[in-house]
Design a protein around this motif. Sequence first.
Motif: not given
Length: 356
Positions: A308-322
């Motif tokens: 949508n042209g916005w900027f999403a800020v997340t934790l740097k890493d990705v993780y398993a769902e749980d």
Amino acid sequence: MSYDVHQTDGGRKFVIISGDFDFSDDLSQFRDLATREHLFAVGFDSPGGNVAKAMELGRIVRGLNLSTVQTRKLECASACSLAFLGGISRFAEPGSIGVHKSSFRDDSGVEVDDAVSAVQQTTAEIIGYMSEMGVDPALLQLSLSYNSDDIRYLSGSEMAKYKVTTPNAAPLPSSDDVREAPAAVAVTPSGVQAKEPSLEVPVARNGVVRHPKGRAPIKIRGDGDAETIGEARNGAPLRILEVQGDWYRVSVGGNVGFMHYSWVHVTQFEEDAGERRYIQVKSFSSLPEAEVFVRKSPVPLSAHLAANGWFAVTLKDVYAEDEAKDISNALKGHGLIAKDSMVTVGNTYVRKVCCE
């Protein structure tokens, strides 16, 4: 191998890959280059090399939805022909693609039975790869008719017969229409030139279903309260026929209907965490705001351009769902991230834009 990026007068970029395929080649640099430069096609100047590495590159080319093109002015023979087959659309001038049987080098005293087994396994892998790329495996039979010290260059009719080329594929622009791409000349594995990430959102054309519940509803119109006319399981491929705000009109599993854009991983987007999850902590309307937030945070963060042209800020890493849920709750409990932070599959993320 080296990667030379060119562009047409219209600004479309393509790369010429030069050199031998070697088992030790790090193809992540090609993937990074292709996504950063928004390439549309790949050409080759290679006498061949390692078969497994050539097929690995071909699969990357296919995964990035790139076309492949080949002219007689450049060489693409032996293992290079397998990399060429990765193109989603393939154009080659008659006599520009060379094939022969693969060679097995007994450099380490390999037993005869082991050598035969290795050749059989490689042959099976090539057949599987050709089928995967939509090419007639009978091409391999023709290749096996020529020893490794000989080359058979395919005619135009042979390339059509074995589906090496695809109907209506466009050739590379003529040399008069091509110029070196600025800021992307002779990019080699020894050092890819750093460049600001693009803030362009590519057109969504196709993708796969990726819904947190494992199946996504298909709606009769772009409205969450609309009638559900079917379902599609995660991983199901789909075509995006139209974008209507936050909804995609899609064709999937024989149905035509609407899916919310957050239920679809778009192939044209560079972000893909697979089944792993992002933890989104905030969103911003501008990149400078997102960068300031990321750099001031007590926990490592990244910013992503969203569809949508916005900027999403997340934790740097990705993780398993749980794991993502546990980490999110723990950080919220200590006040390190916002209470409304959410776990997401990141389908709407186009590419990471900040900050290393």
